[in-house]
Design a protein around this motif. Structure first.
Motif, short mmCIF file in Angstrom:
data_model
loop_
_atom_site.label_atom_id
_atom_site.label_comp_id
_atom_site.label_asym_id
_atom_site.label_seq_id
_atom_site.Cartn_x
_atom_site.Cartn_y
_atom_site.Cartn_z
N SER A 1 -2.66 -4.95 -4.14
CA SER A 1 -2.14 -3.96 -5.09
C SER A 1 -1.05 -4.57 -5.96
O SER A 1 -0.99 -4.32 -7.17
N GLU B 1 -2.55 -6.76 -8.61
CA GLU B 1 -3.08 -5.93 -9.69
C GLU B 1 -1.96 -5.48 -10.62
O GLU B 1 -2.11 -5.51 -11.85
N GLU C 1 -1.83 1.87 -11.43
CA GLU C 1 -2.39 1.47 -10.14
C GLU C 1 -2.38 2.64 -9.16
O GLU C 1 -3.34 2.84 -8.44
#
Length: 160
Positions: A90, A93, A145
């Motif tokens: 995560s 990203e 996200e």
């Protein structure tokens, strides 16, 4: 759940501070570290070693960009803090998305001939003519996200 709201508020404050003043105060990052690690340890979902690793790896990965003056120290500290609160994938990203959004913003500033120096009083970059503060784009990437992965991940999962 409380940590996610705290991280969002802290990230918003850091992004605003970065945009207005061109730096992120250390006490804001320090407070985030203490609370994020404290909640992670108390929750018992991650050992201290994993939390420390999550805080260190973004510094290692982003250090070359800092040394080449591609990122500021506040951007690295903010990425390190966020990394403690989420999985490594995560965070990757968020890093890539914030760099992408920041790159689009930089291109827009170059094409429009906009100069942030007059607004922020910061140094000019010898190539682009302006420095992009990544804090606000890290905030946008974090929000994107979280919207994409609603319910798909807890705040502490495996490192990779």
């Amino acid at each position: 759940m409380v940590l996610q709201w705290f991280v969002l508020l802290l990230l918003m404050l850091a992004a605003l501070w970065d945009k207005r003043r061109g730096r992120i105060p250390n006490y804001l990052i320090g407070l985030g570290y203490v609370l994020a690690m404290g909640i992670g340890i108390q929750d018992g979902t991650a050992p201290i070693g994993l939390l420390l690793w999550r805080g260190i790896w973004p510094v290692i990965v982003l250090w070359p960009a800092y040394k080449r003056k591609g990122l500021g120290a506040g951007d690295i500290k903010l990425s390190s803090l966020l990394s403690i609160t989420m999985s490594g994938w995560s965070m990757l990203e968020i890093i890539f998305l914030s760099l992408f959004i920041g790159g689009i913003a930089a291109l827009g500033q170059v094409l429009l001939g906009r100069d942030e120096k007059s607004q922020l009083g910061n140094e000019r970059d010898e190539y682009l003519g302006t420095r992009i503060r990544l804090g606000p784009y890290i905030f946008v990437a974090y929000c994107v996200e979280k919207l994409i992965f609603i319910g798909g991940e807890t705040w502490i999962t495996s490192a990779f």
